[in-house]
Design an enzyme around this catalytic site. Structure first.
Site, mmCIF file in Angstrom:
data_model
loop_
_atom_site.group_PDB
_atom_site.id
_atom_site.type_symbol
_atom_site.label_atom_id
_atom_site.label_comp_id
_atom_site.label_asym_id
_atom_site.label_seq_id
_atom_site.Cartn_x
_atom_site.Cartn_y
_atom_site.Cartn_z
ATOM 1 C CE1 TYR A 76 -1.318 5.414 2.672
ATOM 2 C CE2 TYR A 76 -1.867 6.291 4.824
ATOM 3 C CZ TYR A 76 -2.129 6.005 3.602
ATOM 4 O OH TYR A 76 -3.497 6.299 3.136
ATOM 5 C CD GLU A 77 1.449 -1.067 3.675
ATOM 6 O OE1 GLU A 77 0.853 -0.526 4.620
ATOM 7 O OE2 GLU A 77 2.169 -2.075 3.787
ATOM 8 N N GLY A 78 5.457 2.079 2.967
ATOM 9 C CA GLY A 78 6.794 2.220 2.297
ATOM 10 C C GLY A 78 6.799 3.210 1.435
#
Lengths: 589, 589
Positions: free
Chosen positions: A431-433
């Site tokens: 998550y968050e890239g």
């Protein structure tokens, strides 16, 4: 289940010796902030973390969350934890004083956030996302939006969420389909968002959803995305937030970990359309997201440290208490006597100390980017952010896996607790890239786009630390040799990328993750080398806790011996380029 | 949820080109066994695996097992799977013909077992442990025990278990406390065993428990452990097994993975004492365990390959189908176009092919250890066993983690199925001896005890493959260079261990795991280098499936570029020795 105690000595060592906090505060004109105050803050946060957040970490895992008639019901007990968290003023720590914040440096907030994430990763995601919402509004919202939302978010009265992902738009936000149609002073939002962390709960009276959506005239792709605030409750005529907006969590994901954090499918505008307010200008939503991305990505990197620290604190007492060896006289000894168990513990400890050093040094750069030599510090923030996010979260996988391994068969039993950290950690590289996205950012926008200037600056600074280690002679020979090799690997990797990326369009993507990891290990080695120099200086001066400082010398050496050499293997993989990676047709896989 | 298809082309390539199965069978006098027959067997097993075992893999994970009034109730549907498995004659594949077995070579059994473990790891543990019981009894049991137990175990009418671990005796079996008191022709067993895989179920009419226990006059430590058979049901006067023995599963563990495999706490002799029969001579239980340890450990290593293969088969179709990139005209493309996704897939594929090669080559050595040059082959078995167990299971952690990573956010959602493989895999580095235990075996009994002779022999054989690669010129230059470096690392690691272990008692334990991993990566590089040579030879001769053989050349090269260089980092860690590992006092951790 393990207790959690904040490793304050190491945090303070990093803040004082590597970050040079007092100087940072003085430079920023924060005359009332200094190391002593920060220690007091950390002690207070550590207490709340140990006594209030940590005991519910396992409860969140086992009981999870559920979707009831009036929305998501968080894990029993979490609302009380949130109340104490809010009453302690913790949501406002780093926010601007104009909106009720305490205006403390970001690096102090980061040191404190390590505690929340260690104590209860699933819970701490809620304030973490609220902080992202605060930043978006503070940077880009109109004065009216700021006035309406910021005081309530900063006080923790409300929480905030980030609504980016859709079923067909994950890493590729160009595909966002959620619509926003203007209607008077607001917009009506319709669409579905997935993977929305803490998208609903009952802990606060309202939730401010920040939502990416397209206006009717939006251009194609990422340049047609705008940012909106969609509150869960709208104000009634008396200005009280009692009117339910047309937004709801319609289902919850069943996940591998962070069970205490509700991951929601959010539906906007199932009936009349969800009322939303445009943040900033139309079509600039993605740029606005990037504003807070550095912070959010560093925050997730920090979670890597936090969960790894928790895993270490779970494994260490087990290793000390578990009797498994038998002496010749029949008496037993604990497994920490076995060299291989010590190796695993040191691998965890050295990794954690390297992660903490890098996380706090990177966080301090965001503070320094507002002062003298701002451009250089902002450049360093840009460079370090994908490394912090990518490398710390990848390293956390290894550390939490070792945490299980040290427990032997007990590690596989859920009640032991080691498995939870391993499961919780698994989301962090995603998550968050994803790590792949971080790595593309590093090789692309952060390296190729500036002809490697940001990396050259970092490599030069690492070279200075190397010189100091070399000047230290035999005492630092292990660190110096390993850092010299790793630094040369870093230089060679940079040159190779710059020399070859233009003529081979597949190269950057082929080598990106190895490139990121190489600079992660190198940065860790740099900061632990620097730590050894500072620890020795303190020992020479007769200051500080000698047993702690001597241990720091050992972890620095262990890291140089066991982790820094990985840069050589990564360099070899990088220099292999893209040929074999691109060679197979899809049906040959 | 993913389908599973046995990768028969790769298995047959390894069997024909690396194992040289036809020669092995001819040498063993198995005139009716050849590659063609084995392909037919693999096809049949692949069908049962895909159609019967695999569809229940997820069911086992989600429904798990429960402890009811009459014992453990396995996952619904498993009994039917077992019936089909038994009716197909699969339990008897490699057992001796004297007891109803089919007498096929171990390497064929291993190739088939890969299928069961891939299709349904939790289920396949049951026949795997039965095979261990068969071996113990066949090697050490009296004729009466053999006659009573082997035909029923070989036919699959009954299953078998291994009861070693106790709460205070895990890796350290010296601490076994379970007691056996003689009573006429049998013994009464009392004690508690934990972590007993498939310790109870309803799939068969009886279960034969093999149990380590101490006789009243037993000497202290591992030399006082004896081996017993304790059947779940004893014969009544008509010889039917209807009389419940005093052994029962008293609780089930709640585990991170392999939920479909009951992990039992077994209680022996709660009432009058469990009736057991001594296997072989008193006090030789541990030695008897070692007899089958090579097989059991190789079998768990094989599970590493199997679950990694399943994870790959889960990730590959997702990577081909998941649209996430956007072209300039707005059309989408699948993520397998991204170099970093291809890198991850190749890392999985190359790892799996290296694991398969090593698992089957090691298994063939156990067959060859019964023929000409037996001692050399037996030595190779001894040497490779801890490497197969340790390295394959560690590599499986990485491959299953990549399987999640390729799925992005979907990988963290349990319904996707990637997480199950990751959770299931986590036990593999722990049970049947942790990686640390394997590594101690490798550096101690398998290296130091013979002054590195076994390793020297392996290194020499690898050197021959290197010479062939070098003779191939530019075509194999990548593989040759990488293998040359790795081989030199292996030689240096061996010398370093031999030169320093005597004067530093902590050295072997400090470097053991890195030592094991180094020889794992080197062995994989050796066999994939050999694979490249054979693939090219087939291509030159115009034989075989050209697309498959060309892909083999690519995975061999990728492995040489991306995995073999890790040997350098491991050598550096080995040469660091024990100093920093032993430096800290316990309170400094």
């Amino acid at each position: 289940m393990s207790d959690y105690i904040h490793p304050y000595r190491d945090a303070e060592f990093v803040l004082n010796e590597l970050v040079e906090l007092d100087r940072l505060c003085a430079d920023a004109g924060l005359s009332d902030v200094n190391g002593e105050l920060v220690s007091a803050i950390l002690a207070e946060a550590g207490k709340l973390g140990s006594e209030v957040l940590a005991p519910l970490n396992r409860t969140g895992d086992t009981l999870g969350v559920r979707l009831g008639e009036s929305g998501v019901e968080e894990t029993p007990g979490f609302a009380d934890v949130y109340r104490q968290f809010q009453e302690g003023g913790w949501p406002s720590l780093t926010a601007a004083e104009a909106f009720g914040g305490q205006g403390l440096p970001n690096v102090v907030g980061t040191a404190v956030n390590e505690i929340w994430h260690s104590a209860n990763l699933a819970f701490a995601l809620c304030p973490m996302l609220t902080q992202g919402a605060i930043e978006s509004i503070a940077h880009h919202g109109s004065d009216m939006l700021k006035g309406s939302y910021l005081p309530r978010l900063v006080s923790g009265e409300w929480t905030g969420t980030m609504n980016l992902t859709e079923p067909d738009a994950g890493s590729d936000l160009a595909a966002v389909k959620t619509k926003a149609v203007p209607q008077g002073d607001h917009y009506l939002i319709t669409g579905q968002k997935i993977f929305i962390t803490w998208g609903d709960h009952q802990m606060t009276e309202n939730i401010a959803h920040l939502v990416l959506a397209r206006l009717p005239d939006a251009p194609f792709g990422v340049k047609g995305i705008s940012l909106f605030i969609v509150p869960k409750f709208l104000p009634d005529r008396e200005g009280r937030f009692t009117v339910r907006n047309d937004v709801a969590c319609v289902s919850l994901e069943h996940k591998l970990g962070i069970h205490g954090s509700p991951t929601c499918v959010m539906s906007f505008g199932d009936k009349e359309g969800a009322v939303g307010y445009l943040v900033g200008e139309p079509h600039k939503g993605l740029a606005y997201m990037f504003t807070m991305m550095n912070h959010a990505r560093q925050a997730v990197g920090l979670q890597g440290l936090s969960v790894a620290e928790r895993a270490y604190q779970q494994a260490l007492p087990y290793a000390k208490e578990r009797l498994q060896g038998t002496n010749k006289d029949g008496s037993r000894f604990s497994i920490i006597k076995f060299p291989d168990v010590r190796r695993m513990l040191l691998q965890m400890k050295a990794s954690n100390e390297a992660m903490r050093a890098l996380a706090l040094v990177a966080a301090a750069e965001t503070d320094r980017a507002h002062g003298a030599d701002a451009a250089r510090h902002q450049g360093r923030v840009e460079l370090l952010t994908p490394i912090v996010k990518g490398w710390l979260t990848e390293l956390a996988q290894e550390v939490t896996a070792l945490g299980i391994q040290i427990h032997g068969g007990m590690g596989f039993i859920e009640e032991t607790g080691a498995a939870q950290h391993y499961r919780d950690a698994r989301i962090l590289t995603i998550y968050e890239g994803t790590t792949g996205i971080q790595a593309l950012d590093l090789v692309g926008r952060k390296t190729l786009a500036n002809q490697g200037a940001l990396l050259a600056d970092l490599l030069e600074e690492i070279g200075e630390t190397l010189q100091q280690l070399e000047a230290g002679g035999e005492r630092f020979a292990v660190q110096a040799n390993a850092l010299r090799n790793a630094l040369e690997a870093g230089r060679e990797a940079r040159r190779f990328l710059l020399d070859n990326a233009a003529r081979d369009p597949s190269l950057a993507g082929s080598v990106s993750v190895d490139f990121l990891l190489l600079f992660g290990y190198l940065s860790g080695g740099w900061l632990l080398g620097k730590s050894a120099l500072r620890a020795q200086a303190l020992l020479n001066a007769g200051g500080g806790d000698a047993r702690f400082l001597n241990a720091k010398l050992v972890t620095s050496r262990f890291y140089a011996e066991h982790l820094l050499p990985r840069t050589g293997a990564l360099l070899a993989a990088i220099k292999a380029g893209s040929a074999s990676i691109m060679a197979l047709d899809e049906d040959q896989f």
